[in-house]
Design an enzyme around this catalytic site. Structure first.
Site, PDB file in Angstrom:
ATOM      1  N   GLU A  52       0.815  -1.220   0.000  1.00  0.00           N
ATOM      2  CA  GLU A  52       0.000   0.000   0.000  1.00  0.00           C
ATOM      3  C   GLU A  52       0.844   1.263   0.000  1.00  0.00           C
ATOM      4  OE1 GLU A  52      -0.579  -2.662   1.835  1.00  0.00           O
ATOM      5  OE2 GLU A  52      -2.675  -3.255   1.600  1.00  0.00           O
ATOM      6  N   PHE A 114     -11.918  -7.720  13.428  1.00  0.00           N
ATOM      7  CA  PHE A 114     -10.841  -8.172  12.554  1.00  0.00           C
ATOM      8  C   PHE A 114     -10.429  -7.049  11.601  1.00  0.00           C
ATOM      9  CE2 PHE A 114      -9.499 -10.263   8.535  1.00  0.00           C
ATOM     10  CZ  PHE A 114      -8.277 -10.732   9.003  1.00  0.00           C
ATOM     11  N   GLN A 115      -9.149  -6.767  11.547  1.00  0.00           N
ATOM     12  CA  GLN A 115      -8.571  -5.719  10.705  1.00  0.00           C
ATOM     13  C   GLN A 115      -9.185  -4.347  10.967  1.00  0.00           C
ATOM     14  OE1 GLN A 115      -8.356  -7.219   6.625  1.00  0.00           O
ATOM     15  NE2 GLN A 115      -6.340  -8.033   7.160  1.00  0.00           N
ATOM     16  N   LYS A 164     -17.748  -1.105   5.736  1.00  0.00           N
ATOM     17  CA  LYS A 164     -18.221  -2.029   4.711  1.00  0.00           C
ATOM     18  C   LYS A 164     -19.744  -1.996   4.573  1.00  0.00           C
ATOM     19  CE  LYS A 164     -17.213  -6.677   3.032  1.00  0.00           C
ATOM     20  NZ  LYS A 164     -16.542  -7.963   3.328  1.00  0.00           N
ATOM     21  N   MET A 483      24.261   8.850   2.297  1.00  0.00           N
ATOM     22  CA  MET A 483      24.047  10.121   2.983  1.00  0.00           C
ATOM     23  C   MET A 483      24.328   9.981   4.478  1.00  0.00           C
ATOM     24  SD  MET A 483      23.348  13.236   2.596  1.00  0.00           S
ATOM     25  CE  MET A 483      22.391  13.802   1.208  1.00  0.00           C
TER      26      MET A 483
HETATM   27  C1  LIG Z   1      18.375  14.428   2.014  1.00  0.00           C
HETATM   28  C2  LIG Z   1      17.655  15.707   1.739  1.00  0.00           C
HETATM   29  C3  LIG Z   1      18.358  16.875   1.549  1.00  0.00           C
HETATM   30  C4  LIG Z   1      17.714  18.058   1.215  1.00  0.00           C
HETATM   31  N1  LIG Z   1      18.452  19.150   0.915  1.00  0.00           N
HETATM   32  C5  LIG Z   1      17.841  20.227   0.371  1.00  0.00           C
HETATM   33  C6  LIG Z   1      18.583  21.314  -0.159  1.00  0.00           C
HETATM   34  O1  LIG Z   1      19.813  21.337  -0.148  1.00  0.00           O
HETATM   35  N2  LIG Z   1      17.921  22.341  -0.726  1.00  0.00           N
HETATM   36  C7  LIG Z   1      16.545  22.346  -0.800  1.00  0.00           C
HETATM   37  O2  LIG Z   1      15.976  23.279  -1.364  1.00  0.00           O
HETATM   38  N3  LIG Z   1      15.826  21.356  -0.275  1.00  0.00           N
HETATM   39  C8  LIG Z   1      16.430  20.289   0.279  1.00  0.00           C
HETATM   40  N4  LIG Z   1      15.664  19.253   0.741  1.00  0.00           N
HETATM   41  C9  LIG Z   1      14.205  19.368   0.695  1.00  0.00           C
HETATM   42  C10 LIG Z   1      13.681  20.094   1.934  1.00  0.00           C
HETATM   43  O3  LIG Z   1      13.647  19.203   3.016  1.00  0.00           O
HETATM   44  C11 LIG Z   1      12.264  20.662   1.697  1.00  0.00           C
HETATM   45  O4  LIG Z   1      11.403  19.654   1.281  1.00  0.00           O
HETATM   46  C12 LIG Z   1      12.219  21.730   0.645  1.00  0.00           C
HETATM   47  O5  LIG Z   1      13.290  22.643   0.798  1.00  0.00           O
HETATM   48  C13 LIG Z   1      10.921  22.486   0.744  1.00  0.00           C
HETATM   49  O6  LIG Z   1      10.657  23.121  -0.452  1.00  0.00           O
HETATM   50  P1  LIG Z   1       9.746  24.415  -0.533  1.00  0.00           P
HETATM   51  O7  LIG Z   1      10.209  25.454   0.423  1.00  0.00           O
HETATM   52  O8  LIG Z   1       9.677  24.772  -1.960  1.00  0.00           O
HETATM   53  O9  LIG Z   1       8.349  23.993   0.063  1.00  0.00           O
HETATM   54  P2  LIG Z   1       7.222  22.962  -0.325  1.00  0.00           P
HETATM   55  O10 LIG Z   1       7.283  21.852   0.653  1.00  0.00           O
HETATM   56  O11 LIG Z   1       7.169  22.626  -1.758  1.00  0.00           O
HETATM   57  O12 LIG Z   1       5.985  23.836   0.104  1.00  0.00           O
HETATM   58  C14 LIG Z   1       5.386  24.715  -0.780  1.00  0.00           C
HETATM   59  C15 LIG Z   1       5.063  26.035  -0.120  1.00  0.00           C
HETATM   60  O13 LIG Z   1       4.296  26.783  -1.064  1.00  0.00           O
HETATM   61  C16 LIG Z   1       2.997  27.023  -0.572  1.00  0.00           C
HETATM   62  N5  LIG Z   1       2.053  26.819  -1.668  1.00  0.00           N
HETATM   63  C17 LIG Z   1       1.513  25.666  -2.101  1.00  0.00           C
HETATM   64  N6  LIG Z   1       0.700  25.898  -3.144  1.00  0.00           N
HETATM   65  C18 LIG Z   1       0.718  27.224  -3.361  1.00  0.00           C
HETATM   66  C19 LIG Z   1       0.078  28.084  -4.298  1.00  0.00           C
HETATM   67  N7  LIG Z   1      -0.752  27.620  -5.242  1.00  0.00           N
HETATM   68  N8  LIG Z   1       0.330  29.404  -4.223  1.00  0.00           N
HETATM   69  C20 LIG Z   1       1.169  29.912  -3.256  1.00  0.00           C
HETATM   70  N9  LIG Z   1       1.796  29.150  -2.368  1.00  0.00           N
HETATM   71  C21 LIG Z   1       1.575  27.819  -2.413  1.00  0.00           C
HETATM   72  C22 LIG Z   1       2.781  26.071   0.565  1.00  0.00           C
HETATM   73  O14 LIG Z   1       1.877  26.625   1.494  1.00  0.00           O
HETATM   74  C23 LIG Z   1       4.198  25.904   1.128  1.00  0.00           C
HETATM   75  O15 LIG Z   1       4.504  26.923   2.044  1.00  0.00           O
HETATM   76  C24 LIG Z   1      16.306  18.079   1.116  1.00  0.00           C
HETATM   77  C25 LIG Z   1      15.575  16.913   1.356  1.00  0.00           C
HETATM   78  C26 LIG Z   1      16.243  15.724   1.635  1.00  0.00           C
HETATM   79  C27 LIG Z   1      15.426  14.497   1.834  1.00  0.00           C
HETATM   80  C1  LIG Z   2      12.490   5.492   5.360  1.00  0.00           C
HETATM   81  C2  LIG Z   2      13.767   6.161   5.702  1.00  0.00           C
HETATM   82  N1  LIG Z   2      14.596   5.607   6.613  1.00  0.00           N
HETATM   83  C3  LIG Z   2      15.762   6.206   6.921  1.00  0.00           C
HETATM   84  C4  LIG Z   2      16.130   7.377   6.326  1.00  0.00           C
HETATM   85  C5  LIG Z   2      17.454   8.055   6.680  1.00  0.00           C
HETATM   86  N2  LIG Z   2      18.326   8.094   5.501  1.00  0.00           N
HETATM   87  C6  LIG Z   2      18.442   9.192   4.724  1.00  0.00           C
HETATM   88  S1  LIG Z   2      19.436   8.968   3.396  1.00  0.00           S
HETATM   89  C7  LIG Z   2      19.780   7.383   3.865  1.00  0.00           C
HETATM   90  C8  LIG Z   2      20.693   6.521   3.049  1.00  0.00           C
HETATM   91  C9  LIG Z   2      20.206   6.299   1.667  1.00  0.00           C
HETATM   92  O1  LIG Z   2      21.033   5.358   1.052  1.00  0.00           O
HETATM   93  P1  LIG Z   2      20.893   5.083  -0.499  1.00  0.00           P
HETATM   94  O2  LIG Z   2      19.488   4.921  -0.885  1.00  0.00           O
HETATM   95  O3  LIG Z   2      21.794   3.961  -0.861  1.00  0.00           O
HETATM   96  O4  LIG Z   2      21.377   6.435  -1.170  1.00  0.00           O
HETATM   97  P2  LIG Z   2      22.810   7.167  -1.152  1.00  0.00           P
HETATM   98  O5  LIG Z   2      22.761   8.178  -0.047  1.00  0.00           O
HETATM   99  O6  LIG Z   2      23.850   6.132  -0.946  1.00  0.00           O
HETATM  100  O7  LIG Z   2      22.873   7.825  -2.487  1.00  0.00           O
HETATM  101  C10 LIG Z   2      19.109   7.066   5.052  1.00  0.00           C
HETATM  102  C11 LIG Z   2      19.209   5.775   5.732  1.00  0.00           C
HETATM  103  C12 LIG Z   2      15.216   7.933   5.402  1.00  0.00           C
HETATM  104  N3  LIG Z   2      15.455   9.087   4.792  1.00  0.00           N
HETATM  105  N4  LIG Z   2      14.064   7.295   5.086  1.00  0.00           N
END
Ligand SMILES: Cc1cc2nc3c(=O)[nH]c(=O)nc-3n(C[C@H](O)[C@H](O)[C@H](O)COP(=O)(O)OP(=O)(O)OC[C@H]3O[C@@H](n4cnc5c(N)ncnc54)[C@H](O)[C@@H]3O)c2cc1C
Ligand SMILES: Cc1ncc(C[n+]2csc(CCOP(=O)(O)OP(=O)(O)O)c2C)c(N)n1
Lengths: 586, 188
Positions: A52, A114-115, A164, A483
């Site tokens: 899911e 159940f479930q 259901k 990472m």
């Molecule tokens: C490993 C990892 C590393 C990351 N590193 C980075 C990084 O280096 N740089 C980076 O940028 N991000 C990074 N992120 C992503 C980060 O965590 C956030 O998800 C991201 O920065 C959020 O993007 P955003 O501010 O565009 O907001 P979003 O989450 O896209 O939110 C959208 C915003 O716009 C508003 N909005 C929505 N619809 C509308 C509309 N129609 N009109 C006006 N406003 C609207 C919402 O209310 C909200 O405030 C990383 C994520 C991971 C998993």
């Molecule tokens: C469901 C979940 N569990 C744990 C993490 C923490 N986490 C962030 S990046 C990462 C490693 C990802 O490894 P891989 O997919 O091999 O990518 P790489 O960083 O090596 O490119 C982990 C464990 C997460 N983001 N999501």
């Protein structure tokens, strides 16, 4: 004249009336009546996933790549709880979803049947709204309202829990036009006075920057169009969050690349040194701001956002504008033009000179190796061989590969890039790529993956194989939780606690086991041919790209540092940087 | 790599160092939230407070419009000005929430709370309890030879003061309704 039908029939009818033609789901006891109705019609295609969570991510990929809400159908109890991660992911990234869950019959609710699970209770904090429908007469109205809530304002996932007995019982069907959509009507027009105040600042700013985000994508393709017009007419630089990539084209002259923790040097330096920051649909996430009290200290800040709770949540802004990006940009552009298209030309000239200095650092430079494939190199080659494809979509998993994909792949249009930003859900990318491919059968859909993330939802190989979805799984296999390993190296004294991908499968054989194609690539010299082989294969491909195991992802803004304290890779040319850095700091 | 200057073996480093640039003065606000009276609506409101770490000092809820199926939730909360703003906008985006009023800033308002106090004792203390109750205009709603139950309506401060006075006189139990509040004047 009302039509009588069973609750299960209502579900199918309401979905049709909402224009739904695709549902991702997994059956079980509590939704059998609905599955029975799905069996007896041909307008709605149901895609059977293998878990899911996969259904929800597939629906997210479908939604993000089409702009339409994604629809999910799962059973009660474990079906619903398995969906929770995906629902939370959609909430964090503002993805519109309608999730339908089966529930035990109303007369058994509360009996530990159940479930049985308290699905509305469990999902209350991870949905935009949810409903438990106890009367068949209300069911169709609630479904219409659910689509309204999911797609209006700040989009998000909603859930309808349907016992259901409600599916079996008969009631009156309410068509969409007659449905009571409640009072939920978020405001889309921005305040004119605030927009004018912003225009006035734009006319005099010497170091302005557009900081754009996922809200531009949420607002629809016309918002991206308006953004392009505005950026190009004003000659202001533009950067974007991970979620907003593609709103402004990567090939555009004024594009600085992504900002934030792993953003580009020039983007972060410009954010740090700007005097006017115009946030367009971004939410000052902590991956962006780094240390909040040192975030862009010298700038006035405007924030365009449809959700009032995003305003002043993290960063205090001078000009809040609550409204839809598209609507506000339209007004902004009109007023700016009407007032004579003024900008501070001299200031901008100097500003671009500063930016060009920062660009000269070439923060993404790396040394390709002849022996092992550098992950960056793999992406550079992938980009070179696919960027001219007329219809390319990229999804990613979570980790280093995700950041490299954001850095090295270029997006020319919105809705072409699907990634899990807010929740950072490993296992998102593969099912998301399936959802994208379902929505765009003829497109090239590539999931840039890490081996560890990919394994989290690898069961969806069955789905890809069953529906012959030619999704390309481009796995940058460093045999590490890369990472995590990077953080352990940099922040935890190189103690690599449990960050290995032990006992990895043979991905080629794994592909074979599902009747898909597997490709192993270990030699940089083979990279291009191997990628072409992947692209030319008409069917799902598992591409196992063995890459350098200890590569770090740079630039990186480390532990609570401000934007101007970035760690750069060893290839970046920092010689010219120092002077400018100081200059900007004031 | 060493640019971080983190010693090998160091442990206390993370990417989160998010000191906020907002004021940190704590304020108490009384919010009136008009909601659809439907199943789960209170859980949504309370879940918002617990999930986001906001304070609830007092909370009352009751249906105020039977026909229109509306309830009014009165929440007394504390936080920095920025947190209070967040609470209001977060409340406002809950789908069944119709109106959010900050009675503390939207002009003068009246606040009342009802409380029941059980005081047990004999002799001087019992007489003194009754005397103070009269001064506070608390009414006796139950009495036995060794106890009283007083009913008192007033501001939360008045109720606090009464409780302080009753404590040395044999206060056994208190039940308070929490605050109900309305803005003054003709407007809604
Ligand atoms: C490993 C990892 C590393 C990351 N590193 C980075 C990084 O280096 N740089 C980076 O940028 N991000 C990074 N992120 C992503 C980060 O965590 C956030 O998800 C991201 O920065 C959020 O993007 P955003 O501010 O565009 O907001 P979003 O989450 O896209 O939110 C959208 C915003 O716009 C508003 N909005 C929505 N619809 C509308 C509309 N129609 N009109 C006006 N406003 C609207 C919402 O209310 C909200 O405030 C990383 C994520 C991971 C998993
Ligand atoms: C469901 C979940 N569990 C744990 C993490 C923490 N986490 C962030 S990046 C990462 C490693 C990802 O490894 P891989 O997919 O091999 O990518 P790489 O960083 O090596 O490119 C982990 C464990 C997460 N983001 N999501």
């Amino acid at each position: 004249m009302t039509r009588q039908m069973t609750g299960a029939q209502m579900v199918v009818q309401a979905l049709k009336d909402q224009g739904v033609d695709t549902v991702f789901g997994y059956p079980g006891g509590a939704v059998l009546p609905i599955y029975d109705e799905i069996f007896q019609q041909n307008d709605i295609r149901h895609f059977l996933v293998r878990h899911e969570q996969g259904a929800v991510h597939a629906a997210e990929g479908y939604a993000r790549s089409t702009g339409k809400p994604g629809v999910v159908l799962v059973t009660s109890g474990p079906g619903a709880t398995n969906a929770v991660t995906g629902i939370t992911d959609a909430l964090m990234d503002s993805i519109p979803l309608v999730v339908l869950t089966g529930q035990v019959p109303t007369f058994m609710i509360g009996n530990d049947a159940f479930q049985e699970a308290d699905t509305v209770g469990i999902t209350r904090p991870c949905t935009k709204h949810n409903w438990l429908v106890k009367e068949t007469d209300r069911l169709s109205g609630v479904i219409h309202e659910a689509f309204h809530v999911a797609t209006s304002g700040r989009p998000g996932p909603v859930l309808i829990d349907i016992p259901k007995d409600v599916q079996f019982a008969s009631g009156a069907y309410t068509p969409p036009a007659k449905a009571d959509l409640g009072h939920y009507q978020p405001r889309v027009k921005g305040d004119q006075a605030a927009i004018e105040a912003l225009v006035a600042l734009m006319e005099t700013a010497k170091r302005p920057i557009f900081y754009t985000g996922g809200g531009v994508i949420n607002s629809g393709p016309s918002a991206s169009q308006l953004l392009r017009e505005l950026v190009d007419a004003t000659n202001f630089p533009v950067t974007s969050t991970l979620m907003g990539l593609g709103a402004y084209p990567a090939s555009g002259k004024r594009w600085l690349g992504m900002l934030g923790m792993h953003g580009l040097y020039e983007a972060n330096m410009a954010m740090h040194g700007c005097d006017l920051m115009i946030n367009v649909g971004a939410r000052f996430d902590d991956r962006i701001t780094g240390r909040v009290d040192a975030f862009s200290p010298g700038s006035q800040k405007a924030h365009i956002d449809i959700d009032p709770s995003s305003i002043n949540k993290v960063i205090h802004v001078d000009i809040p504008i609550i409204g839809d990006v598209g609507h506000v940009l339209e007004d902004l552009l009109r007023i700016w033009k009407a007032r004579g298209r003024k900008t501070h030309k001299e200031g901008l000239k100097q500003w671009w000179a500063d930016i060009d200095d920062w660009r000269r650092i070439r923060c993404l430079d790396f040394t390709p190796s002849k022996k092992t494939i550098k992950p960056q190199d793999a992406l550079v080659r992938l980009e070179a061989l696919t960027k001219d494809h007329p219809n390319r979509f990229i999804t990613t998993e979570v980790g280093q590969h995700q950041m490299w994909a954001a850095q090295y792949l270029g997006f020319e249009d919105p809705n072409r890039w699907m990634t899990s930003g807010g929740l950072g859900t490993m296992g998102y990318g593969f099912p998301a790529s399936i959802g994208v491919q379902v929505a765009h059968p003829d497109a090239l859909v590539i999931n840039v993956a890490g081996e560890a993330s990919w394994l989290m939802n690898m069961q969806e190989m069955g789905t890809a194989a069953q529906y012959r979805l030619p999704v390309k799984q481009f796995i940058l296999n460093n045999e590490r939780l890369g990472m995590v390993r990077q953080w352990q190296e940099l922040l935890h004294g190189e103690r690599y606690s449990h960050s290995w991908s032990e006992a990895l499968p043979d991905f080629v054989k794994l592909a074979d086991a599902f009747g898909a194609k597997g490709i192993l690539c270990t030699d940089p010299a083979d990279l291009d041919d191997a990628i072409m082989e992947m692209l030319n294969h008409d069917g799902p491909v598992l591409f196992d790209c063995l890459v350098e195991k200890h590569e770090n992802c740079f630039p990186m803004i480390p532990s609570g540092e401000p934007h101007n304290k970035m760690l750069l890779g060893e290839n970046a040319d920092t010689s010219s940087a120092i002077g400018n850095t100081g200059a900007v700091l004031v | 790599m060493n640019a971080l200057k983190i010693k090998k073996g160091a442990t206390s480093h993370s990417a989160y160092n998010l000191r906020s640039n907002f004021s940190d003065t704590q304020e108490q606000h009384t919010l009136a939230v008009v909601v659809d009276n439907e199943a789960g609506v209170l859980a949504r409101v309370i879940g918002l407070f617990s999930g986001r770490g906001y304070n609830i000092e007092s909370l009352t809820v009751a249906e105020i419009d039977h026909e229109g199926k509306r309830s009014r939730i009165t929440v007394v909360t504390t936080g920095t000005p920025q947190i209070i703003e967040q609470i209001k906008s977060q409340l406002d985006r809950i789908v069944p929430v119709h109106e959010v009023h900050d009675l503390t800033v939207e002009g003068p308002s009246v606040e009342r709370e009802l409380a029941l106090f059980k005081v047990a004792g004999a002799g001087e203390k019992r007489v003194e309890a009754l005397r103070i109750a009269e001064i506070f205009r608390a009414s006796v709603v139950d009495s036995t030879l060794e106890s009283f139950v007083f009913e008192l309506t007033g501001t939360p401060e008045k109720i606090d003061a009464f409780a302080d006075l009753m404590r040395p006189l044999g206060l056994v139990e208190v039940a308070r309704t929490g605050v109900a509040a309305l803005s003054r004047g003709a407007g809604a």
